[in-house]
Design a protein around this motif. Sequence first.
Motif, short mmCIF file in Angstrom:
data_model
loop_
_atom_site.label_atom_id
_atom_site.label_comp_id
_atom_site.label_asym_id
_atom_site.label_seq_id
_atom_site.Cartn_x
_atom_site.Cartn_y
_atom_site.Cartn_z
N VAL A 113 1.05 5.61 -6.07
CA VAL A 113 1.37 5.17 -4.71
C VAL A 113 2.59 4.26 -4.74
O VAL A 113 3.51 4.40 -3.91
CB VAL A 113 0.16 4.46 -4.07
CG1 VAL A 113 0.56 3.76 -2.78
CG2 VAL A 113 -0.95 5.47 -3.79
N GLU A 114 2.63 3.35 -5.69
CA GLU A 114 3.80 2.47 -5.82
C GLU A 114 5.04 3.28 -6.18
O GLU A 114 6.14 3.01 -5.68
CB GLU A 114 3.53 1.41 -6.89
CG GLU A 114 2.45 0.40 -6.51
CD GLU A 114 2.32 -0.69 -7.55
OE1 GLU A 114 3.35 -1.18 -8.04
OE2 GLU A 114 1.18 -1.06 -7.88
N LEU A 115 4.87 4.26 -7.07
CA LEU A 115 6.00 5.12 -7.44
C LEU A 115 6.52 5.86 -6.21
O LEU A 115 7.74 5.97 -6.00
CB LEU A 115 5.56 6.12 -8.51
CG LEU A 115 6.60 7.17 -8.91
CD1 LEU A 115 7.81 6.49 -9.58
CD2 LEU A 115 5.99 8.22 -9.84
N GLY A 116 5.61 6.38 -5.39
CA GLY A 116 6.03 7.08 -4.17
C GLY A 116 6.81 6.19 -3.23
O GLY A 116 7.80 6.62 -2.62
N GLN A 117 6.40 4.94 -3.11
CA GLN A 117 7.12 4.01 -2.24
C GLN A 117 8.51 3.71 -2.78
O GLN A 117 9.47 3.58 -2.02
CB GLN A 117 6.29 2.74 -2.06
CG GLN A 117 5.01 2.97 -1.26
CD GLN A 117 4.08 1.77 -1.26
OE1 GLN A 117 4.19 0.88 -2.11
NE2 GLN A 117 3.14 1.75 -0.34
N LEU A 118 8.62 3.59 -4.11
CA LEU A 118 9.93 3.39 -4.72
C LEU A 118 10.82 4.60 -4.49
O LEU A 118 12.03 4.46 -4.23
CB LEU A 118 9.77 3.14 -6.23
CG LEU A 118 9.15 1.80 -6.64
CD1 LEU A 118 8.81 1.81 -8.12
CD2 LEU A 118 10.10 0.65 -6.32
N ALA A 119 10.24 5.79 -4.57
CA ALA A 119 11.02 7.01 -4.36
C ALA A 119 11.54 7.10 -2.93
O ALA A 119 12.71 7.44 -2.70
CB ALA A 119 10.16 8.23 -4.69
N LEU A 120 10.69 6.78 -1.96
CA LEU A 120 11.11 6.85 -0.56
C LEU A 120 12.14 5.77 -0.23
O LEU A 120 12.91 5.92 0.72
CB LEU A 120 9.90 6.71 0.36
CG LEU A 120 8.90 7.86 0.31
CD1 LEU A 120 7.75 7.59 1.27
CD2 LEU A 120 9.54 9.20 0.62
N ALA A 121 12.13 4.68 -0.99
CA ALA A 121 13.10 3.61 -0.77
C ALA A 121 14.49 4.01 -1.26
O ALA A 121 15.48 3.36 -0.91
CB ALA A 121 12.65 2.33 -1.46
#
Length: 410
Positions: free
Chosen positions: A213-221
């Motif tokens: 989930v944290e990785l996904g947020q970093l990707a979308l950022a």
Amino acid sequence: MPRVVRRPRSAVRHPVTITVVAVLLLTVGYLVAAAVVPFAPASAATTTYAAPTTTTPELSFPGYGATAVEATDFPESLRTSGDREERSIASISKVVTALVVLDEKPMRRGERGPTITFTKQMQGLYAKYLAQNGEVAPMPAGLRLSEYQTFQVMLMKSANNYAGALALWAFGSLDAYERAADTWLDEHGLDHTRIHEPTGLDPDNTATATDLVELGQLALANPVVKEIVGTKQVTVPGVGEIENSNKLLGLDGVEGIKTGTLDEAGACLLFAATYERGGRKVTVVGAMLGGVDHDSLDEDVQRLLRSVADDFQVVTLTHQGQTFGTYSTPWQDGADAVAAEASQVLVWGRTTVTAKTRLDRVTFGDRGERVGRVRFTISDHPAVTVPLELDRSIADPGVWWRWTNPFQGT
């Protein structure tokens, strides 16, 4: 006969005159004092605040594997299901590859980056990964693509040979890539993620669902990654037409981000969806690992996303004109301290709201005059402060009331 002594008439009137003058002076002094003596502030009292009620969320989790989901900027929304162990993440590994390479070879939105000439070593990855039953894409001799186009083939088609080629291009060797990935994960606090190679064909590329989930947020950022994983279809010269492997893209607000499939991992999906709630856009990021196949996994993801989206609530902290305090005076005048404006907050799930009112000292005041504030404390959200104002004027009672009610307002 006794002698009668007569005093002068003026001598008889003199004490009477003094007395009258004294009374007049006292009266005038009283009237002046009563008219000018300052009043004490009006009595102030706060009212009891009735906090709004919210509901406890009920999410639709699958009964297998490991799942985590969270609405970005709503940390209280993080929910998990299944085990919390590090699991094989298959091609979701390519999201790490993208971010690690961009850390080394950055691109900004709208840029295409430098041109990559694919070497024989890179071309040899086609046969290597094809032999492992991995997804590959054509890489003919002499092919030259921009960094952006290479990312498209890797992230959209999930081509393993393009992931390996990017790692070799950016770091010179796969071992150097592994060291760079380890450093990047450490810098971003992804302590439960292990990346040994760039494709995800190695089942030892693992992570917990919450780390993903944290990785996904970093990707979308990252605007480059976000744009590519949100693209359904593109034609890349020398490679052909490629479609995004994420079949949910564009459905129910889904805007990415990466599929993963491996015998040891099952069907996996790192996903994100954006909704409009309470006049603002909210993004939900989740990871679902260990599915039987992508068709059933996609259905489970859609059910989960709908249940998360349904738990957003707009909570009204106060209406404009809502009373939070009262002022009263000895001359039976008074006013309420009311909210100068309405205030709402978007929350997710059960939320606690408390209010603390501060009233200023007020003797007289005009309608609409600021007389204090109320501060709302909302669990897992920044505090909100709303100014208070008088709902009507508090006027001076006038000289007559002062004279007839001596010093009652002091």
